[in-house]
Design a protein around this motif. Sequence first.
Motif, PDB file in Angstrom:
ATOM      1  N   LEU A   3       0.808  -1.215   0.000  1.00 50.37           N
ATOM      2  CA  LEU A   3       0.000   0.000   0.000  1.00 50.37           C
ATOM      3  C   LEU A   3       0.839   1.262   0.000  1.00 50.37           C
ATOM      4  O   LEU A   3       0.340   2.322  -0.317  1.00 50.37           O
ATOM      5  N   ALA A   4       2.098   1.153   0.398  1.00 50.59           N
ATOM      6  CA  ALA A   4       2.924   2.343   0.529  1.00 50.59           C
ATOM      7  C   ALA A   4       3.053   3.028  -0.815  1.00 50.59           C
ATOM      8  O   ALA A   4       3.489   2.423  -1.787  1.00 50.59           O
ATOM      9  N   THR A   5       2.612   4.257  -0.873  1.00 50.64           N
ATOM     10  CA  THR A   5       2.731   4.979  -2.129  1.00 50.64           C
ATOM     11  C   THR A   5       2.977   6.448  -1.833  1.00 50.64           C
ATOM     12  O   THR A   5       2.248   7.057  -1.058  1.00 50.64           O
ATOM     13  N   GLN A   8       0.430  10.472  -4.538  1.00 52.78           N
ATOM     14  CA  GLN A   8      -0.940  10.731  -4.048  1.00 52.78           C
ATOM     15  C   GLN A   8      -1.837  11.127  -5.222  1.00 52.78           C
ATOM     16  O   GLN A   8      -2.348  12.231  -5.283  1.00 52.78           O
ATOM     17  N   ASN A  46      -9.148   0.721   0.253  1.00 45.37           N
ATOM     18  CA  ASN A  46      -7.814   0.873   0.842  1.00 45.37           C
ATOM     19  C   ASN A  46      -6.838   1.512  -0.157  1.00 45.37           C
ATOM     20  O   ASN A  46      -6.056   2.390   0.215  1.00 45.37           O
ATOM     21  N   ALA A  50      -4.950   5.082   0.310  1.00 49.48           N
ATOM     22  CA  ALA A  50      -3.485   5.152   0.266  1.00 49.48           C
ATOM     23  C   ALA A  50      -3.005   6.152  -0.775  1.00 49.48           C
ATOM     24  O   ALA A  50      -1.911   6.705  -0.656  1.00 49.48           O
ATOM     25  N   LEU A  66      -7.919   0.492   6.121  1.00 50.91           N
ATOM     26  CA  LEU A  66      -7.008   1.503   6.655  1.00 50.91           C
ATOM     27  C   LEU A  66      -7.787   2.446   7.567  1.00 50.91           C
ATOM     28  O   LEU A  66      -8.969   2.690   7.338  1.00 50.91           O
TER      29      LEU A  66
END
Length: 221
Positions: A3-5, A8, A46, A50, A66
Motif C-alpha cells: 500500500l505504501a505509495t 498521491q 484501501n 493510500a 485503513l
Amino acid sequence: AALATSDQYLRGVKVLVTAGGTRERLDPVRYLTNDSSGKMGTALANAAAAAGAKVTLITTAHQVTLPAVEVEKVETAEQMNAEVQARFDQTDIVLMAAAVADYRPREVASSKLKKTGDQGLTLDLVQNPDILAALGASKTHQFVAGFAAETNDLLQNAQAKLARKQADMLIANRVGKGLGFNRDDNAVTLLQPGQAPIELAQAPKLELAQQILRRIQEVRA
Ligand code: CTP
Ligand code: CA
C-alpha cells in the motif's frame, strides 16, 4: 508495503465504494445472500485511501480497512441504497463493487418462521432497487463504475450492463471454478463507453484496485 505509495494521485478526491453481498432478511434468524466476500471493494477503498482520496466504504463485509477509510456497515440492499444516495452529491467517484441481492422477501417475519406439516415452502420475493442504474441516470459530475461477475458470456453481458446502467466503467470478472469470489487474486476487463476493452492480468486484488483507480483518474483528468 503493497500500500505504501508516495504518489498521491487521488489527493482530495471523494471516493465512495460499496462492498460485500447484501443480506436480505426472511425472519430474525435467517437471510438470503450470495458468495461475495467484499475483498475487491475493500481493496479499492484501501488503495484509494493510500493514494490520498477521502474514502467512504459502505459494506456488509468484515474486512480490514485503513484507519483513513470511513466505514458504514449495512445489511440489506435498501440500506445500502439509502447510504449511497445520501452521499452521492458529495462524491467524485463511485465504485459499486457490492454484490447487491437482486431480490428480497416481500415480507420480513417479525418472529422466527415455523414449519407447518410436511409441506415445502415457496418464498415470495420482490426486486431490489438497482443502485448503480439510479446513479447512472442521475449523475452530474460523478464518475460511476460498476462490476459484472459472470459465469457465461462475460464481455457481452458486461457491455450490455455498461449501457443499460449508463455507467462510465464496467469492471468485468469471470466467476466460478476457482475464480472471482472470496479469493485474493482476480483478473478483470475494464469496459468504457466507446473504448476498446482493457484487460488487467491476474494479480492480487489490491494491485488490481490500484490499476483500476489510476485508469479512472486518467479518464477523469
Ligand atoms: N447493482 C446494483 N443494484 C442492484 C443490482 C446490481 O447497484 N440491485 C450493481 C452491482 O453492484 C454491480 C452492477 O450493478 O456493480 C452489476 O451487477 P449484476 O448483478 O452483474 O447486474 P444485474 O443488473 O443485477 O443483472 P443480473 O444479476 O441479472 O446479471
Ligand atoms: Ca444481480
